[in-house]
Design an enzyme around this catalytic site. Structure first.
Site, PDB file in Angstrom:
ATOM      1  CB  SER A 109      -8.225   0.427   5.585  1.00  0.00           C
ATOM      2  OG  SER A 109      -8.948   1.603   5.400  1.00  0.00           O
ATOM      3  CE  LYS A 164      -3.887   1.857   2.730  1.00  0.00           C
ATOM      4  NZ  LYS A 164      -4.740   1.610   3.921  1.00  0.00           N
ATOM      5  CB  SER A 217      -8.050   3.329   2.752  1.00  0.00           C
ATOM      6  OG  SER A 217      -7.222   2.750   3.735  1.00  0.00           O
TER       7      SER A 217
HETATM    8  N1  GLN Z   1     -13.232   4.002   6.483  1.00  0.00           N
HETATM    9  C1  GLN Z   1     -12.509   4.354   7.681  1.00  0.00           C
HETATM   10  C2  GLN Z   1     -12.023   5.769   7.602  1.00  0.00           C
HETATM   11  O1  GLN Z   1     -12.168   6.373   6.574  1.00  0.00           O
HETATM   12  C3  GLN Z   1     -11.366   3.405   7.922  1.00  0.00           C
HETATM   13  C4  GLN Z   1     -10.219   3.654   7.020  1.00  0.00           C
HETATM   14  C5  GLN Z   1      -9.002   2.867   7.405  1.00  0.00           C
HETATM   15  O2  GLN Z   1      -9.077   1.840   8.060  1.00  0.00           O
HETATM   16  N2  GLN Z   1      -7.856   3.394   7.038  1.00  0.00           N
HETATM   17  O3  GLN Z   1     -11.505   6.287   8.549  1.00  0.00           O
END
Ligand code: GLN
Length: 480
Positions: free
Chosen positions: A170, A71, A146
């Site tokens: 994510s 990532k 994400s």
């Molecule tokens: N959807 C959540 C957020 O936007 C989790 C994102 C993540 O785990 N990085 O904060």
């Protein structure tokens, strides 16, 4: 069978036995990427040439010659790292993330840096300055986020495993959307050194793969004590090697009482039923736990804390220290304004503003401090629940992957959909997103949660379920 189709385990075994060479594996994965990437768009930066030179190094580690992707919020020395944001410009970090160092020492080679929501804020992979990634099972749908690029790369057969990060879901939600396995480890199990911070008290690095065994292999490499991360575990050694004769007989698996009233997509509902049958057949006992604070307040608590931490963490992008800058500003204030106005995307900006408001002196007690107290209650609620059960079974998302672009105007709906994943981060717990089968053309994943440091046990339970469901197929929709 093509080499790119092999699981990580079979790949490492074949390489060890010299059934094929690292160069052949590399060529097979590269060809696969070339044939799908135009349609899937998982990469921000491809590093084929770097992978090729890494193959030349003498390495007899357990991942020697295995291609992977990271990532793009994991720092790679000398290789552009963007967090999918314009604000980092062409930043090339001067150091590696520790998790990548461990993989590299074990012999893994880097095929590239993959797409994500900007600074890991989002759950579709659509909040990226580099455009959206497509779900390899259905190109019109999101891969989740994400860490959507990591999930898509594993699902499409680019690489046998990938790393992502999980602040509120994510890893687990994109794994479920793409039909692969993903583990969000216990907070502190994997070093966060070199992970670009979003919400530091919630962030955790973890693996994606197409089998549970493969997750075990990656965890055995990256779950490593690191003096560079003070929240990293210190004493114990965790054993990720058990895979034969594992059983969940006599274990308790709980459903959350309060979640029973919430609506799920029918496919996810069916997957929940099927998994409960599997668990019972394997001799586990189904029980119920109550998480009233979690079900009512976790979403608000998480977003208050995540936004507060994000606004502090993102202060450093000011055009001075690193990344994008402007040279002709009239003064420092104009420079900050222009750099941050251009550099951050809309979701990141709105979270920085919200985080600033939530932590202002006159509101801090009411919002930020209150959220830290609710977080303690949530952690206590889980601690109590885990005196009554070994695991908790729940969805990774209430929905199947939405169509790309369909949720862009409804941020609140996206936040709410994280209810099943983010409590796990608030309490620092491990959570496994596992494959349950296909419903129509789409895979459905669910989630198994355990107490802190139960990561090896969760993966063993995952192995038991996998014996019934089989492993996901490589998704072919992206092939040109
Ligand atoms: N959807 C959540 C957020 O936007 C989790 C994102 C993540 O785990 N990085 O904060």
């Amino acid at each position: 069978m093509e080499l790119y189709e092999l699981s990580l385990y079979h790949l490492t075994e074949g390489l060890k036995a010299k059934k094929f060479s690292p160069e052949e594996v590399y060529e097979s994965c590269k060809k696969r990427i070339d044939s799908c990437e135009e349609n899937i768009h998982a990469f921000i930066t491809r590093t084929d040439e770097i992978a090729k030179s890494q193959l030349q190094e003498d390495n007899s580690g357990i991942l020697a010659g295995v291609p992977t992707v990271l990532k793009d919020n994991l720092c790679t020395k000398g290789i552009r790292t963007t967090a999918a944001s314009k604000i980092l410009g062409n930043w090339r970090p001067p150091y590696n993330a520790s998790a990548w160092n461990y993989l590299r020492s074990a012999g893994a080679v880097l095929m590239g840096k993959v797409n994500m929501d900007e600074f890991a804020m989002g759950n579709t992979c659509g909040n990226s300055a580099f455009g959206a990634t497509h779900n390899p099972n259905d190109l019109s749908r999101v891969p989740g986020g994400s860490s959507g690029g990591s999930a898509a790369a594993v699902s499409a057969g680019y690489v046998p495993f990938a790393l992502g990060s999980d602040t509120g879901g994510s890893i687990r939600q994109p794994a479920a959307y793409c039909g692969v396995y993903g583990l969000k480890p216990t907070y502190g199990m994997v070093s966060r050194y070199g992970l670009i911070s979003y919400g530091s008290s919630l962030d955790q690095i973890g693996p994606f793969a197409r089998t549970v065994r493969d997750l075990q292999i990656v965890m055995s490499v990256i779950a490593h004590y690191d003096p560079m991360d003070s929240s990293c575990f210190r004493e114990k050694n965790y054993d990720f090697t058990h895979h034969e004769n594992v059983s969940i007989k006599g274990k308790k698996v709980a459903l959350v009482k309060e979640f029973q009233d919430f609506t799920l997509d029918p496919a996810i509902e069916r997957a929940m039923k099927k998994t409960q049958e599997i668990l019972q057949e394997e001799g586990a006992e189904l029980v119920e736990v109550s998480l009233p604070v979690v079900s009512k307040y976790a979403v608000a608590c998480y977003y208050a804390l995540a936004m507060s931490e994000a606004h502090t963490n993102l202060e450093r992008y000011d055009g001075v220290r690193l990344g994008y800058t402007v040279k002709d500003a009239a003064g420092i204030k104009e420079m900050f304004e222009r750099v941050r106005s251009y550099g951050f995307g809309p979701e990141v900006k709105s979270r920085i503003i919200a985080g600033t408001c939530l932590t202002e002196p006159e509101r801090c007690e009411q919002y930020y401090v209150a959220a830290t107290k609710v977080r303690t209650l949530i952690a206590q609620e889980f601690t109590k629940a885990f005196t009554q059960t070994d695991f908790i079974l729940q969805p990774a998302s209430p929905e199947m992957p939405p169509l790309i672009g369909s949720q862009d105007d409804d941020a609140m709906k996206g936040y709410q959909a994280d209810l099943y994943t983010l409590p796990v981060n608030l309490a620092g717990l491990p959570g496994l997103s596992f494959f349950t089968g296909y419903y129509g053309d789409l895979p459905v994943g669910l989630q198994l949660i355990g107490p802190r440091w139960s990561d090896p046990a969760i993966l063993e339970a995952g192995l038991v379920i996998e014996r019934h469901t089989g492993t996901p197929e490589i998704a072919n929709e992206g092939v040109k």
